[in-house]
Scaffold this motif. Sequence first.
Motif, mmCIF file in Angstrom:
data_model
loop_
_atom_site.group_PDB
_atom_site.id
_atom_site.type_symbol
_atom_site.label_atom_id
_atom_site.label_comp_id
_atom_site.label_asym_id
_atom_site.label_seq_id
_atom_site.Cartn_x
_atom_site.Cartn_y
_atom_site.Cartn_z
ATOM 1 N N GLY A 79 -0.802 -2.159 -9.868
ATOM 2 C CA GLY A 79 -1.968 -1.649 -10.558
ATOM 3 C C GLY A 79 -2.396 -0.299 -10.023
ATOM 4 N N ASP A 80 -3.214 0.395 -10.818
ATOM 5 C CA ASP A 80 -3.810 1.663 -10.383
ATOM 6 C C ASP A 80 -5.145 1.437 -9.673
ATOM 7 O OD1 ASP A 80 -1.759 3.153 -11.617
ATOM 8 O OD2 ASP A 80 -2.830 3.124 -13.529
ATOM 9 N N PHE A 81 -5.863 0.398 -10.110
ATOM 10 C CA PHE A 81 -7.205 0.136 -9.595
ATOM 11 C C PHE A 81 -7.370 -1.358 -9.432
ATOM 12 C CE2 PHE A 81 -11.878 -0.250 -9.967
ATOM 13 C CZ PHE A 81 -12.258 0.679 -8.999
ATOM 14 N N PHE A 82 -7.960 -1.778 -8.297
ATOM 15 C CA PHE A 82 -8.071 -3.193 -7.978
ATOM 16 C C PHE A 82 -9.538 -3.575 -7.766
ATOM 17 C CE2 PHE A 82 -3.773 -2.101 -7.057
ATOM 18 C CZ PHE A 82 -3.014 -3.251 -7.242
ATOM 19 N N ARG A 94 0.833 -1.202 0.000
ATOM 20 C CA ARG A 94 0.000 0.000 0.000
ATOM 21 C C ARG A 94 0.869 1.254 0.000
ATOM 22 N NH1 ARG A 94 -4.088 -0.499 4.884
ATOM 23 N NH2 ARG A 94 -4.920 1.389 3.875
ATOM 24 N N ASP A 95 0.309 2.315 -0.551
ATOM 25 C CA ASP A 95 0.982 3.610 -0.540
ATOM 26 C C ASP A 95 0.955 4.187 0.872
ATOM 27 O OD1 ASP A 95 1.945 6.042 -2.303
ATOM 28 O OD2 ASP A 95 0.477 6.837 -0.878
ATOM 29 N N GLY A 96 2.107 4.627 1.356
ATOM 30 C CA GLY A 96 2.202 5.123 2.722
ATOM 31 C C GLY A 96 1.416 6.389 2.978
ATOM 32 N N GLU A 97 1.171 7.183 1.944
ATOM 33 C CA GLU A 97 0.461 8.448 2.127
ATOM 34 C C GLU A 97 -1.036 8.309 1.933
ATOM 35 O OE1 GLU A 97 0.426 12.948 0.165
ATOM 36 O OE2 GLU A 97 2.150 11.631 -0.112
ATOM 37 N N SER A 98 -1.457 7.737 0.815
ATOM 38 C CA SER A 98 -2.891 7.645 0.507
ATOM 39 C C SER A 98 -3.547 6.404 1.101
ATOM 40 C CB SER A 98 -3.106 7.636 -1.006
ATOM 41 O OG SER A 98 -2.592 6.435 -1.580
ATOM 42 N N GLY A 99 -2.765 5.384 1.389
ATOM 43 C CA GLY A 99 -3.311 4.120 1.842
ATOM 44 C C GLY A 99 -3.819 3.231 0.726
ATOM 45 N N HIS A 100 -3.735 3.709 -0.519
ATOM 46 C CA HIS A 100 -4.199 2.921 -1.649
ATOM 47 C C HIS A 100 -3.339 1.684 -1.849
ATOM 48 C CE1 HIS A 100 -6.393 6.464 -3.839
ATOM 49 N NE2 HIS A 100 -6.865 6.216 -2.627
ATOM 50 N N VAL A 101 -3.951 0.633 -2.382
ATOM 51 C CA VAL A 101 -3.208 -0.558 -2.752
ATOM 52 C C VAL A 101 -2.384 -0.244 -3.996
ATOM 53 C CG1 VAL A 101 -3.406 -2.950 -3.558
ATOM 54 C CG2 VAL A 101 -4.902 -2.116 -1.729
ATOM 55 N N THR A 102 -1.127 -0.587 -3.951
ATOM 56 C CA THR A 102 -0.254 -0.340 -5.105
ATOM 57 C C THR A 102 0.107 -1.615 -5.841
ATOM 58 O OG1 THR A 102 1.699 -0.443 -3.672
ATOM 59 C CG2 THR A 102 0.729 1.739 -4.076
ATOM 60 N N ALA A 103 0.122 -2.745 -5.118
ATOM 61 C CA ALA A 103 0.513 -4.004 -5.749
ATOM 62 C C ALA A 103 0.141 -5.159 -4.840
ATOM 63 C CB ALA A 103 2.013 -4.031 -6.029
ATOM 64 N N VAL A 104 0.058 -6.339 -5.433
ATOM 65 C CA VAL A 104 -0.046 -7.576 -4.671
ATOM 66 C C VAL A 104 1.178 -8.422 -4.981
ATOM 67 C CG1 VAL A 104 -2.561 -7.578 -4.504
ATOM 68 C CG2 VAL A 104 -1.472 -8.622 -6.485
ATOM 69 N N VAL A 105 1.671 -9.104 -3.963
ATOM 70 C CA VAL A 105 2.869 -9.926 -4.103
ATOM 71 C C VAL A 105 2.452 -11.383 -4.015
ATOM 72 C CG1 VAL A 105 5.144 -10.465 -3.188
ATOM 73 C CG2 VAL A 105 4.278 -8.120 -3.057
ATOM 74 N N GLU A 162 -13.454 1.288 -1.422
ATOM 75 C CA GLU A 162 -12.599 2.011 -0.492
ATOM 76 C C GLU A 162 -11.295 2.332 -1.195
ATOM 77 O OE1 GLU A 162 -11.624 3.292 3.673
ATOM 78 O OE2 GLU A 162 -13.423 3.043 2.442
ATOM 79 N N GLY A 163 -10.929 3.613 -1.234
ATOM 80 C CA GLY A 163 -9.681 3.993 -1.903
ATOM 81 C C GLY A 163 -9.722 3.624 -3.365
ATOM 82 N N ASN A 164 -8.805 2.758 -3.764
ATOM 83 C CA ASN A 164 -8.761 2.317 -5.168
ATOM 84 C C ASN A 164 -9.130 0.840 -5.301
ATOM 85 O OD1 ASN A 164 -6.407 1.363 -3.938
ATOM 86 N ND2 ASN A 164 -5.199 1.495 -5.826
ATOM 87 N N VAL A 165 -9.975 0.357 -4.391
ATOM 88 C CA VAL A 165 -10.414 -1.045 -4.403
ATOM 89 C C VAL A 165 -11.937 -1.120 -4.384
ATOM 90 C CG1 VAL A 165 -10.418 -3.235 -3.156
ATOM 91 C CG2 VAL A 165 -8.331 -1.842 -3.225
ATOM 92 N N VAL A 166 -12.494 -1.878 -5.321
ATOM 93 C CA VAL A 166 -13.922 -2.217 -5.341
ATOM 94 C C VAL A 166 -14.039 -3.718 -5.126
ATOM 95 C CG1 VAL A 166 -15.879 -2.557 -6.894
ATOM 96 C CG2 VAL A 166 -14.829 -0.334 -6.732
#
Length: 494
Positions: free
Chosen positions: A207-210, A187-198, A322-326
Amino acid sequence: MNAPVASIVIVGGGTAGWMAAAAAARFLNDGRRTVTLIESDAIGTVGVGEATIPPIREFNHRLGIGERDFIRETGATIKLGIEFVNWARQGDHYLHPFGDVGHDFEGVAFHQFWLKHRIGALEDYWMSAQMARRDRFTHPAADPRSPLGGLAYAYHFDAGLYAAFLRRRAEAGGVRRVEGRIASVERDGESGHVTAVVLDDGRCVAGDFFIDCSGFRSLLLGDALGVGYCDWSHWLPCDRAIAVPCERVDPLTPLTRSTAHGFGWQWRIPLQHRTGNGIVYASAFGSEDDTRETLLANLDAPATDAPRSLSFTAGVRERQWEGNVVSLGLSAGFIEPLESTSIHLIQTGIAKLMWLFPDRDMGPRGRDEYNRLMHEAYEYVRDFIVLHYKATERRDTAFWRHVGEMAIPDSLAGKLELWRERGRVRRFDHDLFGVPSWVAVLLGQRIEPQGHDPLVDSMDDGRVTSAMRHIAATYAEVAGELPGHADQIAAMIR
């Protein structure tokens, strides 16, 4: 101008994941963005939802899926409604048919005239019911004046075959499938958005949107983002299901069947190649061993596989975006499949996401509107399902005593009060089930209104009753001349 979303990552396959992927390939994969779906062959899917409601036809149509191809590839049959057995009382049978009932007279709903005159059964005025009782089918007529003009239908299909069918279409449309299990979420430390899955082998998918289609676990929305869950088990106490297929049985009925037992209910879904069966039950009122025994004892033919069990809690996520996740499907919420709404709620989420799809800045307006509309959609379905349990005269087991005496949502209580007075149905703008559906279940569950709409009394009784008899006779005559359901399916897959 805000930058567009360049990469969409779908976490999880199954029906929800591949429905989302097929829609993304059709509407979002325009050369400006990539679509990736991650799933693991080692993780099974629930796959118990094989019955649908009429809007599934619009979803397939929008994806460019022809009906013949769909029926051929998914083992599908036609569904004209649901038959309920032993719900209001032991020995009761009633239908919730799809489509219109009768014809409204001068703007007054047809069921109001039936409430006054009681000529025959209300099912006599449903074209889909007349067809279903005879195992017949034909397609709706374009002319609204035709007896077939108000007909509606859906499908029974193999959810696994449907997911595979959509996967082929999605991959042909540019969706990239990645095999693997997700080990962690970045997750992005500032926005809390998911940035990637490992993945568990160390690969990273950014990804930009999950879109979270990870099932009951809700890997992204629930686990990673911590979005809470609204538990509705105080209204819907069933929390377990056991599913098992059996051999196909003829005649091939165009109905789902729901049979109430002492601790829940059993479904029967006829497909071309098999019959799907299962029991939804409340573990507080019935053991798994007794439930499995009841299920196997009530099959129409020998089982073709071992029974599979699953557990759930009825409810919905507090927010589905929530954020960039549906989230879609089981990761968003679950309401038992009594009225075949699980796949429809996935479809609804996809449709609203396409309408409100964000830019990369993930502004709040579209997200908030999505959350509002989807929460309402789940609440409308919840109330309709709760109605089946609350509106019962059964007190023969602890389970039925519990649901018959339980408190219900205020929204449903208000509907019942309005209905009991003069047979009126309060329907909200986005309510999935129309007035005929509410009427079918309310009367089928023996909830009789005290009167009818007074506007009915202003019309000539002789004219009205003559018209009613003509409608019922015409529907019966037309239905009796239609081809058999099995013959129609055989013709469509040739």
